[in-house]
Write an enzyme that holds these catalytic residues in place. Sequence first.
Site, short mmCIF file in Angstrom:
data_model
loop_
_atom_site.label_atom_id
_atom_site.label_comp_id
_atom_site.label_asym_id
_atom_site.label_seq_id
_atom_site.Cartn_x
_atom_site.Cartn_y
_atom_site.Cartn_z
N GLN A 1 68.07 82.91 26.44
CA GLN A 1 69.01 82.41 27.65
C GLN A 1 67.96 81.31 28.51
O GLN A 1 68.45 80.70 29.44
CB GLN A 1 69.81 83.26 28.50
CG GLN A 1 68.80 84.25 29.20
CD GLN A 1 69.54 85.37 29.72
OE1 GLN A 1 69.97 86.32 29.07
NE2 GLN A 1 69.82 85.24 31.26
N CYS B 1 73.58 85.39 30.35
CA CYS B 1 73.59 86.64 29.31
C CYS B 1 74.82 87.06 28.74
O CYS B 1 74.74 87.55 27.79
CB CYS B 1 72.54 87.86 30.06
SG CYS B 1 73.33 88.39 31.52
N HIS C 1 72.97 92.47 33.93
CA HIS C 1 72.68 92.12 32.90
C HIS C 1 73.40 92.43 31.65
O HIS C 1 73.72 93.77 31.72
CB HIS C 1 71.05 92.39 32.45
CG HIS C 1 70.52 91.47 31.30
ND1 HIS C 1 70.42 90.21 31.17
CD2 HIS C 1 69.80 92.24 30.29
CE1 HIS C 1 70.13 89.77 29.91
NE2 HIS C 1 69.38 90.72 29.54
N ASN D 1 68.83 91.74 22.88
CA ASN D 1 68.65 90.94 24.06
C ASN D 1 68.69 89.51 23.86
O ASN D 1 68.91 88.78 22.78
CB ASN D 1 67.38 91.38 24.83
CG ASN D 1 67.46 91.41 26.39
OD1 ASN D 1 68.17 90.78 26.77
ND2 ASN D 1 66.72 92.29 26.96
#
Length: 445
Positions: free
Chosen positions: A66, A72, A364, A386
């Site tokens: 990102q 996110c 997040h 992630n």
Amino acid sequence: MSELTPLTDEALNTLRGDFAQSGTNRLAMNAVTAAGIDKVARNYDRARLMQRRFSTIVDNGEATHQDRSGRCWLFSSLNVARFVAKKNMNLKEFEFSQNYAMYYDKLERVNYFLKDVAALVAAGEPSDSRLMQHLLADVMGDGGQWTMAMNVYKKYGAVPKDLFPETESSKNTGEMNVQLRRMLHTAVAHMYADPSAIDAIIADAVAAGHRILTIHLGEPPKSFDWEWTDKDGEFHRDGEITPVEFWKKYVGSADLESYVCLVDDPRQEHVKGKKIGIEHLGNVAGGDPTEYLNVPNQFMKDCVKQILVEQGIPVWFGADCHPFMDRENGAWATDLFEYGRVYDVDFDLDKEARVRFGDSAMNHAMAFAGVDVADDGTTRRWRVENSWGAKIADKGYFTMSDDWFTEYVYEVAVPKALLPAEYLKALEEPATMLPAWDPMGALAK
């Protein structure tokens, strides 16, 4: 109210003397000033014994990145969607355009904010009220929620990344957001100055938002020709297709839009099994409201485990990612760092107290991509996809201990079919609405 008393020279001298008398304090100061707190506090035994082995792994390919943006929630939701799309198109690698999703999220958010504020202005909300100041301060960040992402995909679909790639501003959104925020602040000031002209002010501001976004991000395609070669070498051609048609054709089978957001609100006054919502939180006017079903953390774990093991699809979730995080090695565990030992401070807040006193909130979003289940059925650790690139952790994938899930995971998105009858009934009831500044309204960014 008690009088505020100054810190006296005598008290400061006592603090200095007490610090100097402790050899442990001196040793900690020497170490932390040279190496930093995380290297000094890192629990060597816990770190070396934290394994990256899982009984179930959902392979979703190379981790996305990102960059310097708060997208996110879009990356992670599209990571779930791309797993479905890759399977449906028999592709080894594929990525959706996060720039496309952000473009329409921000355009819709301009309209949502202006219409929301206009109603408050018309109702006589003071410009210096806590609510108005909160909305003005929080406007046009990058953060969001699962439901907000689904609102964008349902209305605008999605496109492959190579057909609407990243730009300098999509990778580093700060300056673009400053200009959008400034434009919206100006529009609100004009609303208060001349309430009779609100409709014209909104129209002008939406047009300005569209110009700013298109200048920074490019003009997204309304349709495109789609063709690809699958991992078996077979060529396919769809011809011209719209983004909405593309989303429905290659992701629609998973029915992600009907997923339910489960949240673990640990505050005792918020009853489990009931629905909660956040006032003034949303992005698409007329879209689904941002609401959650408040459930026990263990129920969230059970749902995620079932999806990973039985359905084999990643699971979107939101967490407070900062505590006890080894970013470089890609690990989370509640005992991974021994900060209290270094400082001689007892950090004794539980999850409820951390939420209540501003110490923790969801910030997040990621996707679960694996789980390790013991022989007795209990979960031991979790594999996490992630969106911080593939150069850290295990090629961008993190390992989370089960106890960390308990303490710092706040939200997961799951199919409605996993809910028992009493939870399904609760979904039909009105949500208890919490104020715009409530910690459960925190956005993943």
